[in-house]
Design an enzyme around this catalytic site. Structure first.
Site, short mmCIF file in Angstrom:
data_model
loop_
_atom_site.label_atom_id
_atom_site.label_comp_id
_atom_site.label_asym_id
_atom_site.label_seq_id
_atom_site.Cartn_x
_atom_site.Cartn_y
_atom_site.Cartn_z
N LYS A 48 18.63 50.69 -9.91
CA LYS A 48 20.06 50.66 -9.57
C LYS A 48 20.86 50.09 -10.73
O LYS A 48 21.91 50.61 -11.11
CB LYS A 48 20.29 49.84 -8.28
CG LYS A 48 19.82 50.59 -7.03
CD LYS A 48 19.77 49.72 -5.78
CE LYS A 48 19.15 50.54 -4.63
NZ LYS A 48 18.94 49.79 -3.39
N GLN A 92 19.42 43.99 -1.24
CA GLN A 92 18.23 44.84 -1.08
C GLN A 92 17.44 44.42 0.16
O GLN A 92 17.14 43.24 0.34
CB GLN A 92 17.36 44.74 -2.35
CG GLN A 92 16.20 45.70 -2.39
CD GLN A 92 16.61 47.18 -2.46
OE1 GLN A 92 17.66 47.52 -2.99
NE2 GLN A 92 15.80 48.04 -1.91
N ASP A 115 26.56 50.08 0.91
CA ASP A 115 25.43 50.65 1.64
C ASP A 115 25.90 51.31 2.95
O ASP A 115 25.15 52.05 3.58
CB ASP A 115 24.43 49.55 2.03
CG ASP A 115 23.27 49.42 1.06
OD1 ASP A 115 22.81 50.46 0.56
OD2 ASP A 115 22.81 48.29 0.85
N1 GUN Z 1 15.89 49.25 1.20
C1 GUN Z 1 15.46 50.53 1.29
N2 GUN Z 1 16.51 51.38 1.17
C2 GUN Z 1 17.60 50.60 0.99
C3 GUN Z 1 18.98 50.91 0.80
O1 GUN Z 1 19.42 52.06 0.78
N3 GUN Z 1 19.80 49.84 0.64
C4 GUN Z 1 19.34 48.55 0.68
N4 GUN Z 1 20.23 47.58 0.54
N5 GUN Z 1 18.08 48.25 0.87
C5 GUN Z 1 17.22 49.27 1.02
#
Ligand code: GUN
Length: 281
Positions: A48, A92, A115
């Site tokens: 990211k 995350q 998100d």
């Molecule tokens: N863990 C797995 N997929 C995601 C996501 O799309 N966003 C976040 N914040 N954590 C994740």
């Protein structure tokens, strides 16, 4: 059978994003928070950050130890909510045991919730008028669109009902006029239902769970899974070797949905920037 190249599609969109950001006087900013040292999460967070750097989006990563207290995590969220350089906040998931994901998500300013996990953003998605698009489902929709696959009127079957993928995926397919069925671990006669899908989206987190007998000839198969097989090799929720013989289109793992999730996150960060400047209603 056509393999949908998520990496190539995602790179094309990232170029569009980089061009858009290059035109902006001030740059959008994303804060990514990771707690603990789950190896998979660390890879996602690094990817990211790198995607932000490549497209000109400002990004900072906050790494906290696994024994961080709930209070400390919430106070970091408060600080990021108030930080004008930061337009998007992503924590995350999953969080280490003992921390409340619900409470953390609820603390993020909904205008910075890139998100789209907060109750208000989920509500907008449910109402069919999203502010932020949920990243992974939006990535799937973009793959379908850029591969020329129409959703309207099609039988769409989503396997998995998580808040991150299954539920919002169903909403986006519904908004695109698909006829949507959601299946999950308690579904009876799962194979009968998946075999009726024109578009099958699988997000259950079980290696090679969907086999050729569960898929109809000519189906579009989208694999959201990310697992390790018996040889510790990355694989999806779909048995690619056999299902690719029947599918008209299929996404590989890796190189399918994964890169698209991050690309949609970049888009949401730009949306957040514009939203906070009053450029969007
Ligand atoms: N863990 C797995 N997929 C995601 C996501 O799309 N966003 C976040 N914040 N954590 C994740």
């Amino acid at each position: 059978m056509k393999i949908i190249d998520g990496k190539a599609i995602s790179m094309a969109i990232r170029e569009e994003i980089a061009a858009e950001v290059a035109e902006m006087k001030e740059k959008p900013g994303l804060a990514v928070v990771i707690v603990g040292d789950d190896p998979a999460s660390k890879v996602y967070v690094r990817n990211k950050h790198k995607a932000c750097e490549d497209t000109g989006i400002y990004s900072e990563v906050h790494e906290l130890p696994a024994d961080t207290s709930q209070e400390k995590l919430l106070s970091l969220i408060d600080k990021l909510n108030a930080d004008e350089k930061i337009n998007g906040i992503l924590v995350q998931l999953p969080l280490p045991k003992g921390l409340s994901e619900d409470e953390v998500i609820a603390r993020i300013d909904p205008k910075k919730d890139v998100d789209a996990f907060s109750a208000s953003n989920v509500g907008h998605i449910m109402l069919g008028d999203p502010v932020f698009l949920p990243c992974t489902p939006a990535g799937v929709m973009e793959l379908l669109k850029r591969s020329g696959i129409e959703v309207k009127g099609k039988n769409c079957v989503v396997v998995g009902r998580s808040n991150i993928v299954g539920k919002p995926m169903a909403m986006l397919l519904l908004k695109a006029d698909g006829t949507v069925t959601i299946c999950h671990s308690k579904t009876r006669n799962l194979a009968e239902i998946t075999a009726k899908a024109d578009i099958l989206v699988v997000a259950i987190g079980r290696a090679k769970f969907i086999t050729a007998d569960m898929v109809s000839e000519g189906a579009v198969v989208i694999d959201v899974g990310m697992n390790r097989d018996e040889n510790n090799k990355l694989c999806g929720d779909v048995d690619f070797a056999s299902v690719s013989e029947k599918a008209s289109y299929i996404t590989p793992v890796p190189g399918g949905v994964g890169p698209m999730t991050i690309t949609m996150l970049l888009k949401n960060t730009i949306t957040a920037f514009r939203l906070q400047r009053g450029e969007l209603q």
